[in-house]
Motif scaffolding. Structure first.
Motif, PDB file in Angstrom:
ATOM      1  N   MET A   1      85.070  13.622  -1.615  1.00  0.00           N
ATOM      2  CA  MET A   1      85.859  14.434  -2.547  1.00  0.00           C
ATOM      3  C   MET A   1      87.313  13.996  -2.526  1.00  0.00           C
ATOM      4  SD  MET A   1      84.870  18.416  -2.311  1.00  0.00           S
ATOM      5  CE  MET A   1      83.201  18.668  -1.760  1.00  0.00           C
ATOM      6  N   THR A   2      87.901  13.843  -3.661  1.00  0.00           N
ATOM      7  CA  THR A   2      89.302  13.447  -3.701  1.00  0.00           C
ATOM      8  C   THR A   2      90.201  14.668  -3.564  1.00  0.00           C
ATOM      9  OG1 THR A   2      89.416  13.771  -6.074  1.00  0.00           O
ATOM     10  CG2 THR A   2      88.746  11.592  -5.326  1.00  0.00           C
ATOM     11  N   GLU A   3      91.483  14.409  -3.243  1.00  0.00           N
ATOM     12  CA  GLU A   3      92.449  15.499  -3.185  1.00  0.00           C
ATOM     13  C   GLU A   3      92.526  16.213  -4.540  1.00  0.00           C
ATOM     14  OE1 GLU A   3      93.002  12.756  -1.445  1.00  0.00           O
ATOM     15  OE2 GLU A   3      93.710  13.399   0.529  1.00  0.00           O
ATOM     16  N   THR A   4      92.412  15.451  -5.615  1.00  0.00           N
ATOM     17  CA  THR A   4      92.504  16.053  -6.947  1.00  0.00           C
ATOM     18  C   THR A   4      91.408  17.085  -7.151  1.00  0.00           C
ATOM     19  OG1 THR A   4      93.241  13.876  -7.645  1.00  0.00           O
ATOM     20  CG2 THR A   4      92.765  15.474  -9.382  1.00  0.00           C
ATOM     21  N   LYS A   5      90.189  16.691  -6.770  1.00  0.00           N
ATOM     22  CA  LYS A   5      89.056  17.623  -6.898  1.00  0.00           C
ATOM     23  C   LYS A   5      89.253  18.835  -5.981  1.00  0.00           C
ATOM     24  CE  LYS A   5      84.327  18.597  -6.985  1.00  0.00           C
ATOM     25  NZ  LYS A   5      84.352  20.045  -7.129  1.00  0.00           N
ATOM     26  N   LEU A   6      89.714  18.583  -4.759  1.00  0.00           N
ATOM     27  CA  LEU A   6      89.926  19.690  -3.820  1.00  0.00           C
ATOM     28  C   LEU A   6      90.974  20.667  -4.336  1.00  0.00           C
ATOM     29  CD1 LEU A   6      89.865  17.646  -0.497  1.00  0.00           C
ATOM     30  CD2 LEU A   6      88.203  19.387  -1.158  1.00  0.00           C
ATOM     31  N   ARG A   7      92.043  20.107  -4.910  1.00  0.00           N
ATOM     32  CA  ARG A   7      93.083  20.974  -5.471  1.00  0.00           C
ATOM     33  C   ARG A   7      92.542  21.807  -6.627  1.00  0.00           C
ATOM     34  NH1 ARG A   7      98.757  19.350  -5.455  1.00  0.00           N
ATOM     35  NH2 ARG A   7      99.174  18.240  -3.527  1.00  0.00           N
ATOM     36  N   ARG A   8      91.724  21.174  -7.469  1.00  0.00           N
ATOM     37  CA  ARG A   8      91.153  21.910  -8.604  1.00  0.00           C
ATOM     38  C   ARG A   8      90.267  23.046  -8.091  1.00  0.00           C
ATOM     39  NH1 ARG A   8      89.625  17.344 -11.969  1.00  0.00           N
ATOM     40  NH2 ARG A   8      87.724  17.456 -10.749  1.00  0.00           N
ATOM     41  N   ASP A   9      89.454  22.732  -7.090  1.00  0.00           N
ATOM     42  CA  ASP A   9      88.580  23.764  -6.518  1.00  0.00           C
ATOM     43  C   ASP A   9      89.396  24.895  -5.894  1.00  0.00           C
ATOM     44  OD1 ASP A   9      86.401  22.353  -7.319  1.00  0.00           O
ATOM     45  OD2 ASP A   9      85.852  21.607  -5.329  1.00  0.00           O
ATOM     46  N   ALA A  10      90.462  24.517  -5.178  1.00  0.00           N
ATOM     47  CA  ALA A  10      91.282  25.535  -4.523  1.00  0.00           C
ATOM     48  C   ALA A  10      91.835  26.510  -5.552  1.00  0.00           C
ATOM     49  CB  ALA A  10      92.420  24.873  -3.738  1.00  0.00           C
TER      50      ALA A  10
ATOM     51  N   LEU B   1      96.307  13.573   7.186  1.00  0.00           N
ATOM     52  CA  LEU B   1      94.870  13.879   7.099  1.00  0.00           C
ATOM     53  C   LEU B   1      94.360  13.582   5.693  1.00  0.00           C
ATOM     54  CD1 LEU B   1      94.441  17.292   8.990  1.00  0.00           C
ATOM     55  CD2 LEU B   1      94.170  14.973   9.869  1.00  0.00           C
ATOM     56  N   GLU B   2      93.199  12.973   5.619  1.00  0.00           N
ATOM     57  CA  GLU B   2      92.639  12.690   4.300  1.00  0.00           C
ATOM     58  C   GLU B   2      91.757  13.843   3.822  1.00  0.00           C
ATOM     59  OE1 GLU B   2      90.935   8.839   4.050  1.00  0.00           O
ATOM     60  OE2 GLU B   2      92.922   7.930   4.287  1.00  0.00           O
ATOM     61  N   ARG B   3      91.649  13.974   2.545  1.00  0.00           N
ATOM     62  CA  ARG B   3      90.797  14.977   1.912  1.00  0.00           C
ATOM     63  C   ARG B   3      91.001  16.368   2.501  1.00  0.00           C
ATOM     64  NH1 ARG B   3      85.118  12.959   2.588  1.00  0.00           N
ATOM     65  NH2 ARG B   3      85.901  11.703   4.295  1.00  0.00           N
ATOM     66  N   THR B   4      92.249  16.730   2.661  1.00  0.00           N
ATOM     67  CA  THR B   4      92.589  18.039   3.223  1.00  0.00           C
ATOM     68  C   THR B   4      93.655  18.705   2.355  1.00  0.00           C
ATOM     69  OG1 THR B   4      92.193  17.131   5.423  1.00  0.00           O
ATOM     70  CG2 THR B   4      93.382  19.218   5.319  1.00  0.00           C
ATOM     71  N   VAL B   5      93.356  19.908   1.875  1.00  0.00           N
ATOM     72  CA  VAL B   5      94.263  20.628   0.985  1.00  0.00           C
ATOM     73  C   VAL B   5      94.471  22.040   1.529  1.00  0.00           C
ATOM     74  CG1 VAL B   5      94.350  21.752  -1.291  1.00  0.00           C
ATOM     75  CG2 VAL B   5      93.771  19.320  -1.130  1.00  0.00           C
TER      76      VAL B   5
ATOM     77  N   ALA C   1     102.167  27.801  -3.412  1.00  0.00           N
ATOM     78  CA  ALA C   1     102.178  26.349  -3.557  1.00  0.00           C
ATOM     79  C   ALA C   1     100.941  25.762  -2.918  1.00  0.00           C
ATOM     80  CB  ALA C   1     103.436  25.755  -2.920  1.00  0.00           C
ATOM     81  N   VAL C   2     100.710  24.481  -3.233  1.00  0.00           N
ATOM     82  CA  VAL C   2      99.564  23.776  -2.682  1.00  0.00           C
ATOM     83  C   VAL C   2     100.048  22.452  -2.082  1.00  0.00           C
ATOM     84  CG1 VAL C   2      99.000  22.729  -4.917  1.00  0.00           C
ATOM     85  CG2 VAL C   2      97.208  22.992  -3.204  1.00  0.00           C
TER      86      VAL C   2
ATOM     87  N   LEU D   1      90.995  23.598   2.449  1.00  0.00           N
ATOM     88  CA  LEU D   1      89.815  22.888   1.951  1.00  0.00           C
ATOM     89  C   LEU D   1      89.767  21.498   2.565  1.00  0.00           C
ATOM     90  CD1 LEU D   1      89.874  25.212  -0.165  1.00  0.00           C
ATOM     91  CD2 LEU D   1      89.051  23.559  -1.825  1.00  0.00           C
ATOM     92  N   VAL D   2      88.631  21.158   3.155  1.00  0.00           N
ATOM     93  CA  VAL D   2      88.431  19.804   3.665  1.00  0.00           C
ATOM     94  C   VAL D   2      87.158  19.270   3.029  1.00  0.00           C
ATOM     95  CG1 VAL D   2      88.158  18.360   5.700  1.00  0.00           C
ATOM     96  CG2 VAL D   2      89.549  20.433   5.843  1.00  0.00           C
ATOM     97  N   GLY D   3      87.289  18.213   2.232  1.00  0.00           N
ATOM     98  CA  GLY D   3      86.153  17.712   1.441  1.00  0.00           C
ATOM     99  C   GLY D   3      85.488  16.516   2.072  1.00  0.00           C
TER     100      GLY D   3
END
Lengths: 442, 442
Positions: A1-10, A365-369, A387-388, A440-442
């Protein structure tokens, strides 16, 4: 999962929790009319058995709570009166709104409260009183006891605050200087049926704490109130009328607030329709739908924002490094309300500062939002809800010449995230069930 | 489950984690000799292929780590030299101990280091060097580069600390002013086989951070070191010899520290035999054996003690109220090391203050116990390792006339828990893998 996807989900998860906290949605989710049946949570009432229905209430979100009530009950409402904060109105037809002062009560509040008292007092055994309570309801329902002025009550509160009295202690005194707080509104309504719909803005969702508990049993006594004044050596410093009332109460000359099990509370239903816990529950359901393994840490987290943020960051790091406390794709949710000790003169709010401090902790950290937002949509004196951030936030900022430590030292989270385009802007939501934080950690 | 049972279980769980952190046990768990085979973690070495075995090391726990090594290898050890802190000795037969200054390095440290360098330099392709590293190993292995004195190195560190440089930045400089740090001990040992057994006392267990990483690859460069001095405008303020060395290094006139993938590191095995994570793992296993549902929050928690404690308390409350994040019987475990901002002049340590602040947060909760302990057995300047509290601690204290808020305001956790009989006393453990905190809800 990319950060972009994680941010959208958040953001989707946040939206679900905000919807659960929305006053209109909160009431609609818990109250239904089916034919003759009024269904409130797990209780059912036969509407035809009621001769009259009165709607009263106080709180910043109470006008919005009244909207679905009017839609459901319409012309069955005999009369209604609700006190709201200036500007916190809604387009109502059957219920009168009184705009009043908050957080400092004013004359308009006293007048509105008088109207509410008249309606509640008029209610009889075959009547229903619907009471809509939300955050701010204490200041918006000023009802000093006979012989005490609003100013004397405020002076007493000020003295207590100055001595470091706890909010619990202050509430004990307040309830015993009031004609409505501490279950006394419920007593006034008796023997009518009373249904209170409550939107909680406090940690722990205690019925006797929210808006000083006008419809809930009160365990404290006049004797307790006197003891608190003695403890802080205030007995001779509070206005004489205050001392006189508490002493008369302790001698049994004034009726106590209704205690648990009191007959006067036997026709009361208190139902929390919105709270941090319900918002967190909604976030959890949405995260599960999106395929995350979820973990709710707690809905009652308080403390200094940057330290609490560091601990959230440490949990994110542990997920990445060891799959604990929950394996990825992971969504950790926490609620409550933290505080910020101001050190600098920057612009921000506790949720933006949370994201700023968390960004440092999860740097690299990767894939962590991580997301933090106030459910009222206005975090501190800003136009953002929060904020995110992600594991690259610090690095992205550095490339723009922004040093995250400098911004944190100045409490300048707003300008940091504004420059990165990472502020969350929901607009004011007219509700408040404290804050929601997501890892969120993807 | 009663509080008494929960407290007993908490202490059993703590004991299991302390055993995992014990230097003797830590080495014995990871190193075995079976006939001709020396087994270190997942690697095997044929002892008969080694002509000589040297044992070196530095750190507060390194003497204790040497005990099982001597028991396993005995007379096969050709020679050995280990630097320890004054008083941190053990009864060794084949390995020489040098007691030296810590945290401020002294002449004894320089002499001990000289002996270590001689042994390591003597090692050839068919030799084995066993290196025992533990917390304090950086100060206990002083090795200023040629032309730099110990005093000049210390002066540089002091200047950097005064400018607010991060510990990461300070380490970059230190490694480039040393002949052993930053992988240079490993280079010295090459082409011998080098096995480093490491007891980690730092968050994240990074090999290049523990004791400044004498056996680990170093990613930083002389150029980085110069840049850090420039950043803090220290280039003209550090001792001239320091500036001269870093500039010569940046021009390529001095060999860099070994980088990841360097041939000189090809015969190195670094193995962490003890760490906060391993101690937390042991606690988790014990708690599971005792029938608890376990949840490890994180092993890298830092921050202001009372706020982190409040968050642990909020998690305990959530378990009681909603069965989240884990259902009872629940054991939540966290590791790391918090800090205390001193406000009063009481006696205590971060673990005792943690338990004190947590006691407030869980006040009134039934069947809820929180424990916090330092794995070194000495929490702050006290003879206790930490303390234990439960939902009745505040009330019990009040009955004795002790006000929990007063004690917290004075940072006087030691006297609070001493009066209640709730201090944990393990005695010094001669190890340190930071702190262990437990929440038990039965």
């Amino acid at each position: 999962m990319t950060e972009t996807k994680l941010r959208r989900d958040a953001i989707q998860i946040l939206r679900a929790s905000l919807a659960a906290a929305d006053p209109v949605q909160a009431v609609k989710r818990h109250v239904h009319v089916m034919g003759d049946q009024l269904i409130v949570g797990r209780r059912r009432y036969s509407l035809s058995k009621f001769e009259r229905i009165f709607v009263v209430g106080a709180g910043k979100a109470s006008a919005a709570m009244a909207l679905p009530v009017e839609r459901m009950l319409g012309r069955r409402i005999t009369a209604g009166a609700i006190n709201v904060k200036y500007g916190h109105t809604a387009n109502l037809k059957w219920i009168e709104l009184q705009e009043c002062g908050h957080p400092v009560p004013d004359r308009a509040g006293l007048e509105g409260t008088q109207r509410i008292v008249e309606l509640v007092r008029a209610a009889q055994a075959r009547d229903l009183v619907l009471c809509l309570i939300s955050g701010g309801g204490s200041a918006l329902l000023p009802a000093p006891a006979p012989g005490i002025t609003l100013e004397e009550k405020q002076e007493t509160t000020k003295l207590l605050l100055g001595c470091g009295a706890t909010i619990h202690e202050i509430n004990v005194i307040r309830k015993h200087l009031s004609t409505l707080k501490g279950g006394q509104l419920a007593r006034l309504a008796f023997p009518a049926t009373l249904v209170a719909l409550i939107l909680s803005d406090v940690i722990g969702d205690k019925l006797d704490v929210i808006a000083s508990g006008p419809t809930a049993a009160d365990e404290s006594t006049f004797a307790n109130a006197l003891k608190i004044l003695e403890k802080y050596a205030l007995l001779e410093r509070v206005p004489p009328a205050v001392k006189a009332r508490l002493e008369a109460g302790a001698r049994g000359e004034i009726a106590e607030t209704p205690k648990p099990g009191a007959a006067e509370l036997s026709k009361v239903q208190n139902l929390i329709v919105g709270s941090n816990r319900l918002a967190v529950d909604a976030a959890q359901r949405k995260a599960q739908q999106l395929g995350y393994r979820t973990l709710v840490l707690s809905t009652s987290i308080s403390g200094e924002t940057r330290d609490i943020a560091a601990m959230h960051g440490a949990i994110a790091r542990e997920i990445v490094e060891s799959g604990r406390p929950v394996r990825r794709p992971a969504c950790v949710i926490s609620g409550g309300e933290t505080t910020v000790t101001l050190r600098g003169s920057g612009k921000g709010g506790r949720n933006q500062e949370f994201a700023l401090a968390a960004a440092i902790e999860i740097g690299g950290l990767e894939r962590t939002v991580i997301l933090s937002a106030g459910t009222d949509g206005t975090d501190g004196p800003t136009d953002a809800a929060g904020a995110v951030c992600d594991g690259r936030t610090v690095e992205r900022a550095e490339r723009k010449g922004l040093n995250v430590f400098d911004f944190l030292a100045r409490n300048d989270s707003y300008h940091f995230f504004d420059a990165l385009g990472d502020l969350l802007r929901t607009g004011p939501t007219n509700t408040n069930v404290m804050d929601i934080r997501l890892i969120l950690v993807g």
